[in-house]
Motif scaffolding. Structure first.
Motif, mmCIF file in Angstrom:
data_model
loop_
_atom_site.group_PDB
_atom_site.id
_atom_site.type_symbol
_atom_site.label_atom_id
_atom_site.label_comp_id
_atom_site.label_asym_id
_atom_site.label_seq_id
_atom_site.Cartn_x
_atom_site.Cartn_y
_atom_site.Cartn_z
ATOM 1 N N GLU A 24 24.560 39.122 -6.589
ATOM 2 C CA GLU A 24 24.444 37.667 -6.491
ATOM 3 C C GLU A 24 24.527 37.008 -7.877
ATOM 4 O O GLU A 24 25.247 36.039 -8.079
ATOM 5 C CB GLU A 24 23.100 37.373 -5.830
ATOM 6 C CG GLU A 24 22.599 35.975 -5.965
ATOM 7 C CD GLU A 24 21.080 35.947 -5.796
ATOM 8 O OE1 GLU A 24 20.636 35.743 -4.677
ATOM 9 O OE2 GLU A 24 20.355 36.151 -6.789
ATOM 10 N N ARG B 44 25.527 28.538 -4.642
ATOM 11 C CA ARG B 44 25.490 28.996 -3.248
ATOM 12 C C ARG B 44 26.870 28.933 -2.628
ATOM 13 O O ARG B 44 27.267 29.829 -1.882
ATOM 14 C CB ARG B 44 24.486 28.164 -2.440
ATOM 15 C CG ARG B 44 23.049 28.433 -2.868
ATOM 16 C CD ARG B 44 22.034 27.854 -1.896
ATOM 17 N NE ARG B 44 20.689 28.094 -2.387
ATOM 18 C CZ ARG B 44 19.915 27.164 -2.959
ATOM 19 N NH1 ARG B 44 20.341 25.928 -3.062
ATOM 20 N NH2 ARG B 44 18.722 27.476 -3.411
ATOM 21 N N LEU B 47 28.769 31.843 -3.824
ATOM 22 C CA LEU B 47 28.382 33.065 -3.118
ATOM 23 C C LEU B 47 29.025 33.108 -1.733
ATOM 24 O O LEU B 47 29.553 34.138 -1.316
ATOM 25 C CB LEU B 47 26.853 33.163 -2.989
ATOM 26 C CG LEU B 47 26.063 33.324 -4.291
ATOM 27 C CD1 LEU B 47 24.564 33.363 -4.009
ATOM 28 C CD2 LEU B 47 26.479 34.571 -5.048
ATOM 29 N N VAL B 51 31.819 35.898 -0.485
ATOM 30 C CA VAL B 51 31.754 36.700 0.737
ATOM 31 C C VAL B 51 33.027 36.504 1.555
ATOM 32 O O VAL B 51 33.662 37.461 1.993
ATOM 33 C CB VAL B 51 30.506 36.327 1.577
ATOM 34 C CG1 VAL B 51 30.564 37.001 2.938
ATOM 35 C CG2 VAL B 51 29.238 36.730 0.843
ATOM 36 N N PRO B 58 27.450 40.325 1.812
ATOM 37 C CA PRO B 58 26.284 39.463 2.019
ATOM 38 C C PRO B 58 25.019 40.300 2.199
ATOM 39 O O PRO B 58 24.646 40.639 3.316
ATOM 40 C CB PRO B 58 26.641 38.698 3.300
ATOM 41 C CG PRO B 58 27.611 39.560 4.009
ATOM 42 C CD PRO B 58 28.318 40.397 2.989
ATOM 43 N N PHE B 62 21.601 37.688 -1.025
ATOM 44 C CA PHE B 62 22.425 36.574 -0.536
ATOM 45 C C PHE B 62 21.641 35.772 0.506
ATOM 46 O O PHE B 62 21.517 34.547 0.408
ATOM 47 C CB PHE B 62 23.710 37.130 0.082
ATOM 48 C CG PHE B 62 24.583 36.097 0.754
ATOM 49 C CD1 PHE B 62 25.532 35.390 0.037
ATOM 50 C CD2 PHE B 62 24.450 35.826 2.115
ATOM 51 C CE1 PHE B 62 26.328 34.436 0.656
ATOM 52 C CE2 PHE B 62 25.237 34.870 2.745
ATOM 53 C CZ PHE B 62 26.184 34.175 2.011
ATOM 54 N N GLN B 65 18.743 33.824 -0.961
ATOM 55 C CA GLN B 65 19.183 32.642 -1.700
ATOM 56 C C GLN B 65 19.534 31.505 -0.744
ATOM 57 O O GLN B 65 19.206 30.349 -0.997
ATOM 58 C CB GLN B 65 20.397 33.027 -2.561
ATOM 59 C CG GLN B 65 20.629 32.144 -3.736
ATOM 60 C CD GLN B 65 19.365 31.857 -4.512
ATOM 61 O OE1 GLN B 65 18.742 30.812 -4.318
ATOM 62 N NE2 GLN B 65 18.968 32.779 -5.368
ATOM 63 N N THR B 92 26.351 28.818 7.347
ATOM 64 C CA THR B 92 25.871 30.090 6.810
ATOM 65 C C THR B 92 24.630 30.561 7.563
ATOM 66 O O THR B 92 24.510 31.734 7.933
ATOM 67 C CB THR B 92 25.537 29.929 5.312
ATOM 68 O OG1 THR B 92 26.697 29.453 4.644
ATOM 69 C CG2 THR B 92 25.110 31.237 4.690
#
Lengths: 471, 439
Positions: A24, B44, B47, B51, B58, B62, B65, B92
């Motif tokens: 991350e 975010r 991220l 993915v 993920p 992940f 977050q 998400t």
């Protein structure tokens, strides 16, 4: 992949919580504001002091690990992308204003302080730090210094370089140097302060800066002048300056931008004019009033179609909305927005805009231009879609020609965004082969093992000069 | 697999529209608190995109977050590219929910709350009745005295302490009908969205809403078949259930044929206003959903349009305002509540520093992310205390409870009260005229 022992060493320096290597974190620090650029680091390190930066630098030097220093990651040249992996050194935890010295009119800051926080802190005391890059609500002063950021007030007040009096920086061998100081005059040796400003994190890691402050101007006024002819707008810019008036702001929007802004905000801008100038002045009330009158007269003499002078704060805000909305309006048109910053001498603005238009049409692209007319710094902005590789290829060629056109008009490939990875192939066009050699020599003197921000500014291969044929 | 679910649900075009400029970061409470790129909207989205692009798996980090996000959407108004972050985080969470294995008790609680309680207003009233019994019969006092509550986490204890008095009857019961005529000439036919929790825990606010609307010249229709707005569902990844509720509400208000649909809870209002997006892929409901969404207004907007503050009683007190995130960032209502408060004769309006920042309540966020919510609340209360206000006004039940908890936590009880804007305006409205109710 970095061996576990090195990660251990880094964790021991900055603490478990400030050394991140989970997926991350690596993704989150793999990009900045530059479109289409991304690369994963091996580890993200967030030091809290100069001493920690020194130790991290020593560890990196011992193991030959590249380091990319980063603040908010708002730059547009790919300057903070870890192309070769290694360590991303995030300085945003070093975010203290160390001192505001009202006797000497200086402010001493750590690199992670946001530019807007400097503005607020000093303006509360009736002082002023003029550099105002468009991203100042997020950008950190360390990044501003590393990239010598400009902004809307460049014409009258200069850019970041004009306000940096002294620096503390960690060299690639881990030594700390201090340059300059709270001094207005200093000619002792080479000017390392000026050398580090704009060095894009390739020479040393800036850990503290002393900045110059000036008294805050008493009043501010703005106006919009609209022109049916691009050349007359450009002539107004040179006439204003030739009449010995230096406005605080002198911004420019081309017709494409005006149309998009009006479509987006409906603020009543005429969409058939060729250009709009946003002109502002600050200072003593009487001087400002006199300057605004003289500027309006100059624009009228150059056949401005309409002039709108703001008399109230609300009107001023309305006038400013046009310029402020430009990026938002443009960026909503297509998924990918490429904001460039070719710069030419002020007198060459009209031919430069014409050249951009011609290139745009020839490549069948959507490029609008706005920017800082007063200092010749233009932002040709391309609306495209990174997923359309065929179009992106055309975009690249078009920008290459735009940069070439800027050079040909006596300008430069970047006025305030920096070279980074994006402009590295073109740097030689601007500085020449001998210039490149001396710059590489300087890099070698500071960083013999090429650890700091490798592959930035100096491309592995430079592009051939494209000769642009224009009628 | 979470990866497939995300690839299916995420709007890739919107992910691509993020230009990574970072302008969202100063607006984001979790970024401000952590200074960590991944805890920002830009992070975010990066991220999510990583993915979708297959750059990362993920994993638990992940998911953590994504759960740390308050969903306050403060990032949306400052985004130059207009990326609808709220929708991306909901997509998400829907994907995460689809594949997530909860412990049995979490599953049970979620199922009970999301599928068997909130969607059925009658059951909400029954629960309200039960709570009222708990509060009034002395059981609450006994429980508090015995210290039974000490087994609860701190956040839950704080919530128990400030729980308003519940009601087993909603406003339809109170007014004895679903149509309340306008006082004087009828200006609008207004559908009142009474909410699920609002009508149980804030029945007085609902009552005042009807009264203020009626006195302002609105015929108020309390559409009888309306249900929970589905915001809690959508924010917790139960978008399908949210769609189910949305269809029921759209049908109920469409049948009532109203000019305006009024909400007095920012969280609900923002959800209602986005029914057209929620049902965008439902060909059968699309048009009606657009009809519905276009009519939704916050109570402050309607009152600002219709009331005459000159007739208000003087209220010589200091008033400050904490705006609800979803009212501000979702419904884009910022001026009206402030204008109304500033119009109260005799009152001094004090601007709350960072009154546009999330208070940490965020639906059930304060219960599931107590640490982050607590630190946001403490910061909020330091600004609140600095205003030295007598009255702290909010526009959403979640924020109101959180502000009450905050006042309790900061030891400001007795010095300051938290009040819903509707209740404050009802207070200053000249003597209560009896409302005529249908036979």
């Amino acid at each position: 992949m970095l061996p576990e022992s090195i990660r251990e060493e880094l964790r021991a320096i900055v603490g478990e919580k400030n050394c991140l290597d989970k997926q991350e974190a690596l993704v989150a620090y793999s990009y900045d504001a530059t479109p289409m650029q991304q690369a994963l680091p091996d580890v993200v390190v967030m030091p809290k002091s100069t001493a920690e930066v020194q130790q991290v630098m020593r560890a990196a030097a011992r193991h030959h690990i590249p380091i990319v220093t980063r603040g908010a990651g708002s730059n547009l040249c790919g300057g903070t992308i870890p192309v070769g992996g290694g360590i991303v050194l995030v300085l945003s935890r070093m975010n203290q204003i160390v001192e505001i010295d009202e006797q000497n009119l200086t402010i001493t800051v750590q690199p992670g302080v946001r530019t807007v926080d400097i503005h607020q802190a000093v303006e509360a005391l009736g002082l002023f730090y003029p550099p105002d890059p468009g991203s100042m609500v997020i950008s950190t002063i360390g990044g501003n210094i590393a990239l010598n950021s400009g902004g809307l007030r460049g014409l009258k007040y200069g850019t970041t370089k004009d306000y940096v009096l002294g620096l503390e920086a960690v060299l690639p061998n881990g030594e700390v140097i201090r340059t300059g100081g709270k001094l207005m005059k200093d000619v002792a040796g080479y000017d390392l302060t000026k050398l580090l400003v704009g060095s894009e994190g390739t020479l040393a890691i800036i850990t503290e800066a002393i900045l110059k402050l000036i008294p805050k101007p008493q009043t501010q006024r703005v106006m919009l002048a609209m022109f049916a002819d691009m050349a007359q707008a450009a002539r107004s810019v040179s006439d204003i300056i030739a009449n010995r008036i230096i406005p605080g702001t002198l911004e420019f929007l081309d017709q494409g931008t005006i149309r998009v802004v009006e479509d987006f905000k409906q603020i009543g801008l005429p969409t058939d004019v060729a250009a709009i100038l946003l002109i502002g002045q600050d200072g003593e009330p009487q001087t400002v009033d006199r300057d605004m009158e003289r500027i309006a007269a100059i624009c009228e003499k150059n056949d401005a179609v309409q002039i709108k002078v703001a008399t109230t704060a609300e009107e001023a805000d309305e006038v400013m909305t046009a310029r402020r909305s430009a990026l938002a309006a443009l960026s909503r048109m297509r998924p990918t927005t490429i904001l460039e910053d070719a710069t030419v001498p002020r007198a060459a603005i009209a031919p430069m805009v014409a050249a951009i238009q011609e290139i745009t049409e020839r490549y069948g692209l959507q490029i609008c231009t706005f920017g800082h007319a007063g200092d010749g710094n233009l932002h040709p902005t391309c609306m495209t879609d990174a997923r359309n590789t065929e179009e992106i290829e055309r975009v690249e060629h078009a920008f290459e020609e735009i940069f070439a056109a800027a050079i040909e008009l006596g300008g430069t490939i970047t006025g305030e965004h920096g070279v980074g990875i994006v402009k590295a192939p073109y740097l030689e066009w601007k500085v020449g082969a001998a210039g490149m050699e001396i710059m590489k020599g300087i890099k070698h003197a500071f960083d013999p093992h090429n650890l700091l921000n490798p592959d930035k500014m100096f491309a592995k291969q430079s592009r051939n000069r494209v000769v642009v044929q224009r009628a | 697999m979470l990866k497939e679910a995300l690839v299916n649900k995420l709007d890739y075009d919107e992910l691509s529209n993020c230009m990574r400029c970072g302008f969202c970061q100063p607006a984001c409470p979790t970024f401000r608190e952590t200074g960590y790129e991944a805890a920002s909207p830009r992070g975010r989205i990066a991220l999510m995109k990583a993915v979708a692009d297959g750059v990362m798996e993920p994993d638990k980090d992940f998911v953590d977050q994504m759960n740390l996000c308050l969903g306050c959407r403060a990032c949306e108004p400052v985004c130059p590219a207009g990326v609808p972050y709220g929708q991306l985080i909901e997509q998400t969470r829907e994907a995460i929910e689809e594949v997530q294995e909860h412990p049995w008790w979490v599953k049970a609680v979620r199922k009970l709350a999301f599928f068997h309680l909130f969607p059925y207003q009658k059951r909400m009233y029954q629960l309200g009745g039960f709570l009222r019994f708990y509060q009034r019969s002395g059981v609450q006092k006994a429980v508090r005295k015995l210290g039974v509550l000490s087994i609860l986490p701190k956040q839950m204890r704080e919530m128990e302490a400030i729980m308003p008095e519940a009601s087993g009857k909603g406003i339809v019961d109170f007014f004895g009908g679903t149509v309340i005529p306008a006082v004087g000439e009828r200006k609008y036919r207004v559908g009142m969205f009474h909410g699920c929790i609002m009508d149980v825990l804030f029945h007085e606010t609902n009552r005042n809403t009807v009264r203020l609307l009626s006195e302002a010249g609105c015929e108020v229709i309390i559409a009888p078949d309306q249900v929970c707005c589905g915001a809690l569902h959508a924010h917790s990844g139960e978008r399908e259930q949210a769609r189910h509720l949305a269809r029921k509400n759209v049908a109920a208000f469409h049948k009532a044929d109203v000019d305006i649909i009024v909400s007095n809870a920012g969280g609900c209002g923002a959800m209602l206003q986005e029914y057209d997006h929620l049902l965008a892929e439902d060909a059968e409901w699309q048009e009606k959903a657009q009809w519905f969404a276009a009519r939704v207004k916050d109570i402050s907007e309607v009152l600002a349009l219709l009331v005459e503050p000159k007739a208000w009683q003087s209220l010589p007190q200091r008033i400050t305002y904490q705006s609800s995130c979803h009212l501000r960032n979702g419904m884009k209502v910022t001026k009206e509540p402030v204008n109304l408060l500033q119009a109260i004769p005799g009152a001094t309006y004090v601007q709350l520093r960072e009154g546009d920042r999330c208070c940490g309540s965020a639906g059930i966020y304060n219960l599931v992310q107590p640490e982050m919510a607590g630190s946001l609340l403490d910061e909020k209360m330091s600004h609140v205390a600095a205003t030295q206000a007598d009255i702290l006004v909010t526009t959403n039940p979640g924020c109101l409870l959180q502000m009450k908890a905050g006042i309790h936590r900061a030891g400001l009880e007795g010095k300051m009260e938290a009040v819903h804007i509707v209740d404050l305006l009802a207070r200053v409205q000249q003597e209560e005229k009896p409302l005529s109710t249908p036979e």
